[in-house]
Design a protein around this motif. Structure first.
Motif, PDB file in Angstrom:
ATOM      1  N   THR A   1      16.556  -5.886   0.163  1.00  0.00           N
ATOM      2  CA  THR A   1      15.593  -5.925  -0.939  1.00  0.00           C
ATOM      3  C   THR A   1      14.184  -5.469  -0.592  1.00  0.00           C
ATOM      4  N   ASP A   2      13.817  -5.435   0.676  1.00  0.00           N
ATOM      5  CA  ASP A   2      12.429  -5.158   1.052  1.00  0.00           C
ATOM      6  C   ASP A   2      12.372  -4.358   2.343  1.00  0.00           C
ATOM      7  N   ALA A   3      11.252  -3.638   2.516  1.00  0.00           N
ATOM      8  CA  ALA A   3      10.954  -2.985   3.790  1.00  0.00           C
ATOM      9  C   ALA A   3       9.742  -3.662   4.412  1.00  0.00           C
ATOM     10  N   TYR A   4       9.700  -3.668   5.737  1.00  0.00           N
ATOM     11  CA  TYR A   4       8.583  -4.252   6.484  1.00  0.00           C
ATOM     12  C   TYR A   4       8.056  -3.199   7.446  1.00  0.00           C
ATOM     13  N   LEU A   5       6.761  -2.909   7.338  1.00  0.00           N
ATOM     14  CA  LEU A   5       6.126  -1.876   8.147  1.00  0.00           C
ATOM     15  C   LEU A   5       5.224  -2.523   9.184  1.00  0.00           C
ATOM     16  N   TYR A   6       5.411  -2.137  10.446  1.00  0.00           N
ATOM     17  CA  TYR A   6       4.676  -2.714  11.566  1.00  0.00           C
ATOM     18  C   TYR A   6       3.843  -1.634  12.253  1.00  0.00           C
ATOM     19  N   SER A   7       2.633  -1.979  12.607  1.00  0.00           N
ATOM     20  CA  SER A   7       1.770  -1.049  13.320  1.00  0.00           C
ATOM     21  C   SER A   7       2.171  -0.966  14.786  1.00  0.00           C
ATOM     22  N   ALA A   8       2.310   0.270  15.287  1.00  0.00           N
ATOM     23  CA  ALA A   8       2.643   0.510  16.692  1.00  0.00           C
ATOM     24  C   ALA A   8       1.706   1.585  17.231  1.00  0.00           C
ATOM     25  N   PRO A   9       0.407   1.288  17.358  1.00  0.00           N
ATOM     26  CA  PRO A   9      -0.563   2.327  17.733  1.00  0.00           C
ATOM     27  C   PRO A   9      -0.274   2.983  19.071  1.00  0.00           C
ATOM     28  N   ASP A  10       0.379   2.250  19.984  1.00  0.00           N
ATOM     29  CA  ASP A  10       0.713   2.811  21.290  1.00  0.00           C
ATOM     30  C   ASP A  10       2.192   3.163  21.405  1.00  0.00           C
ATOM     31  N   GLY A  11       2.935   3.074  20.288  1.00  0.00           N
ATOM     32  CA  GLY A  11       4.351   3.414  20.295  1.00  0.00           C
ATOM     33  C   GLY A  11       5.267   2.341  20.836  1.00  0.00           C
TER      34      GLY A  11
END
Length: 340
Positions: free
Chosen positions: A219-229
């Protein structure tokens, strides 16, 4: 307890999600009868690459941006249960043969399929027994991360202890866990209570620059920050939740090079939907301490879902109450598994 009563009670006790602003837009409709169990999706910006759940040989359908079939890439290798796919910069398509609804497999596998149909098999083994995994996250160094599908607890994240070897197996190590809260986003299989379907991980993707990691549920997507990969570090941060309403069995998620997020569901006649600028919803200066399903999004972001209104009942309680009906739903999902 009757199915309807148990379902209503389980949903009533789960957290209620507020309205959202970022609606997916239909890109095109998959009317090809040969792509009825869409489980993996990737994009290079000009073409999309799709694969089915299961099958008797490795098959990737190369599609135009309007969902028209351009060609197929095949290999005679007979997989057990392909559940996700990632595409690396060299054009290799990595098929995650990691489904295990019956928890019977001694090893799982990755198939590296080249554009001309050649393949390399990499077997992997879990350190703690069998798991069903439907999400593959591939980092910029080519290290795969598998995310398990857990109806009664946190999803577990595994990656190889060392370099991949063919045919292997290489032992996996558990490196993280992700604990989602239930949401009120409509969708998912009708056989599964929404309180459960909204926490089951069914797909994953990493943006082309490696700086945003995505996991999805029915039902949902979750986006996570990965500035260094770093995928493991990213999954420890607070995500941005993007509702994906009314997908009957959504198991696919992918990024285009420009940051557009693509999603899709099993079923002939289902659309591929797009959310433009999805990577821009994630702050480059992420907050620590993930609390999925209760995300207010990046600072100043008006497109992310607002914070969840918690009913005061933890997700695990809703899970326990809905367990009886979930068993029927899991039996439904189990029919998708192969017996090889």
């Amino acid at each position: 307890m009757a199915w309807g009563g148990a379902l209503a009670l389980a949903v009533a006790l789960s957290p209620v999600t507020a309205a959202h602003a970022a609606d997916p837009v239909e890109r095109c409709v998959l009317n090809n009868k040969n792509i009825g169990e869409l489980s993996g999706l990737a994009s290079d910006g000009s073409k999309m690459y799709a694969t089915n759940d299961g099958g008797t040989k490795l098959t990737v359908f190369v599609l135009s941006k309007d969902c028209k079939l351009e060609r197929t890439i095949t290999n005679k290798t007979d997989p057990f249960d392909v559940e996700d796919m990632a595409r690396t910069k060299d054009g290799t398509l990595w098929l995650a043969d990691t489904g295990d609804n019956g928890k019977k497999r001694d090893t799982v596998a990755l198939h590296a399929l080249t554009p001309d149909g050649k393949t390399t098999l990499y077997r992997l083994s879990y350190p703690d027994g069998q798991h069903d995994a439907e999400a593959l996250l591939m980092d910029q160094k080519g290290v795969p991360h598998l995310v398990t599908k857990e109806p009664f607890g946190a999803a577990q994240v595994y990656r190889p202890e060392g370099p991949l070897q063919s045919p292997g197996p290489v032992k996996l190590a558990k490196v993280a866990s992700v604990d989602f809260k239930s949401t009120d986003t409509p969708g998912g299989p009708t056989q599964i209570p929404r309180a459960i379907g909204s926490i089951l991980v069914t797909g994953g993707a990493v943006s082309h620059d490696g700086k945003v990691v995505a996991l999805r549920t029915y039902t949902d997507a979750y986006l996570y920050s990965a500035p260094d990969g770093d995928i493991v570090a990213a999954l420890s941060r607070e995500p941005v939740r993007v509702p994906l309403p009314n997908e009957p069995q959504g198991e696919t998620i992918a990024f285009e090079p420009d940051g557009t997020l693509l999603t899709g569901s099993e079923g002939v006649g289902q659309p591929i939907r797009a959310i433009a600028g999805a990577t821009g919803m994630v702050s480059a200066d992420p907050k620590p301490g993930a609390k999925p399903g209760n995300s207010a999004g990046a600072a100043g972001d008006t497109n992310a879902a607002p914070a969840t209104e918690d009913s005061g009942f933890p997700t695990w309680l809703a899970v326990v109450i809905g367990m009886a009906v979930v068993l029927g739903g899991l039996a439904y999902l189990g029919r998708k598994g192969t017996s090889r």
